[in-house]
Design an enzyme around this catalytic site. Structure first.
Site, short mmCIF file in Angstrom:
data_model
loop_
_atom_site.label_atom_id
_atom_site.label_comp_id
_atom_site.label_asym_id
_atom_site.label_seq_id
_atom_site.Cartn_x
_atom_site.Cartn_y
_atom_site.Cartn_z
N GLU A 1 1.00 -1.25 0.10
CA GLU A 1 0.01 -0.23 0.03
C GLU A 1 0.77 1.10 -0.12
O GLU A 1 1.71 1.38 0.74
CB GLU A 1 -0.87 0.10 1.06
CG GLU A 1 -2.09 -1.14 1.40
CD GLU A 1 -2.89 -0.92 2.52
OE1 GLU A 1 -2.78 -0.14 3.15
OE2 GLU A 1 -3.67 -1.81 2.68
N GLU B 1 -8.58 1.94 -4.41
CA GLU B 1 -9.73 1.49 -3.62
C GLU B 1 -10.43 2.69 -3.04
O GLU B 1 -9.89 3.72 -2.82
CB GLU B 1 -8.97 0.84 -2.46
CG GLU B 1 -10.27 0.47 -1.15
CD GLU B 1 -9.80 -0.55 0.04
OE1 GLU B 1 -8.59 -0.99 -0.11
OE2 GLU B 1 -10.66 -0.81 0.83
O1 KIV Z 1 -6.77 -6.77 2.00
C1 KIV Z 1 -7.57 -6.83 0.99
O2 KIV Z 1 -8.41 -7.56 0.91
C2 KIV Z 1 -7.36 -5.84 -0.01
C3 KIV Z 1 -8.43 -5.40 -0.99
C4 KIV Z 1 -9.71 -4.91 -0.46
C5 KIV Z 1 -7.82 -5.01 -2.12
O3 KIV Z 1 -6.25 -5.20 -0.09
#
Ligand code: KIV
Length: 271
Positions: free
Chosen positions: A122, A189
């Protein structure tokens, strides 16, 4: 002939070819062998071993507590179940942000101990050094922009991100940086659909949206949300394809009734 129906094993190259051909990519999260086997048999393109395991598997409120060892356990189970899908694993909070050497060490553990095909991190420009170091070891990286749940304490809420110009501009720059650095795809997201569409048109790698509208190259949902196993979480972007929590509770209640009323096991169910 569509690419997705033709490939024996989905690779990062297949995803890029799908973007170029305009074929949408279908991704779901997965955390265990039994569900991953069903997803793979159903023809899903990508299984993301998301750190949402922290919420749906372990019952934590945020994704922050899950550890690298936990993620490796989940990811290795998913990889054992898959023949076709590309398996990508989230690097959990605290294993890549501070220092690029630690980021590489975490990614190497994931690749060695699970057999997965790539990792997801991220963040944008602020983690570029970590991404570059991981890529330099030949490990494919998926980016993740917009609402990045590992930063929930910075954001304060899970509301839509990048609704103001400054954050939208930063997201566009981050997406370009991830694409130019060599990431193979990026998750967008919970951002406005218009912005997600513009980003998708402006970069050469596939975008996978969750709450980012239809102008992206693919979609992802959390498996337990789309199957209706989780109950409290109901954002606008979530389409529930089943109400499994009702079915599971119903089956368990029937079992309890049968045990209590001595209807299970029957003569045919014993030796
Ligand atoms: O951890 C997760 O499930 C995610 C998705 C929502 C993309 O990063």
């Amino acid at each position: 002939m569509s690419l997705h129906s033709n490939v024996k094993r989905v690779t990062t190259h297949v995803l890029l070819a799908m973007k170029l051909k305009g074929e949408k990519i279908a991704m779901l999260t997965g955390y265990d062998y039994s569900f991953a086997r069903l997803l793979d048999q159903a023809g899903i393109d990508v299984i993301l071993v998301g750190d949402s395991a922290s919420n749906v598997m372990a019952g934590f409120e945020t994704t922050l507590p899950i550890t690298l060892d936990n993620m490796i356990y989940h990811a290795a189970s998913v990889v054992r179940a898959t023949n076709r899908a590309l398996v990508v694993v989230d690097l959990p909070f605290g294993t890549y942000q501070g220092n690029s050497k630690e980021a590489l060490a975490s990614a190497i553990r994931i690749m060695k101990e699970t057999g997965a095909s790539g990792v997801k991190l991220e963040g944008g420009i602020e983690i570029k050094e970590s991404i570059e170091r991981i890529l330099s070891a030949g490990i494919p990286v998926m980016g993740h922009l917009g609402l990045t749940p590992q930063s929930i304490h910075k954001f304060g809420t899970y509301v839509v991100r990048a609704t103001d110009k400054a954050e939208a501009d930063k997201l566009k720059e981050d997406a370009k940086a991830l694409s130019n650095t060599g990431c193979f795809a990026v998750v967008l997201e919970k951002i406005p659909a218009k912005l997600a569409g513009e980003v998708t048109q402006s970069i050469s790698i596939p975008t996978i949206g969750i709450g980012a509208g239809s102008g992206v190259d693919g979609q992802v949902l959390v498996l337990h949300d789309m199957l209706g196993i989780t109950q409290e979480f109901s954002p606008r972007f979530l389409r529930r394809y089943h109400n499994l929590q009702m079915e599971i509770k119903g089956a368990v209640q029937n079992y309890i009734d049968d045990v209590r009323s001595r209807q299970f096991p029957s003569k045919n169910e014993q030796y």
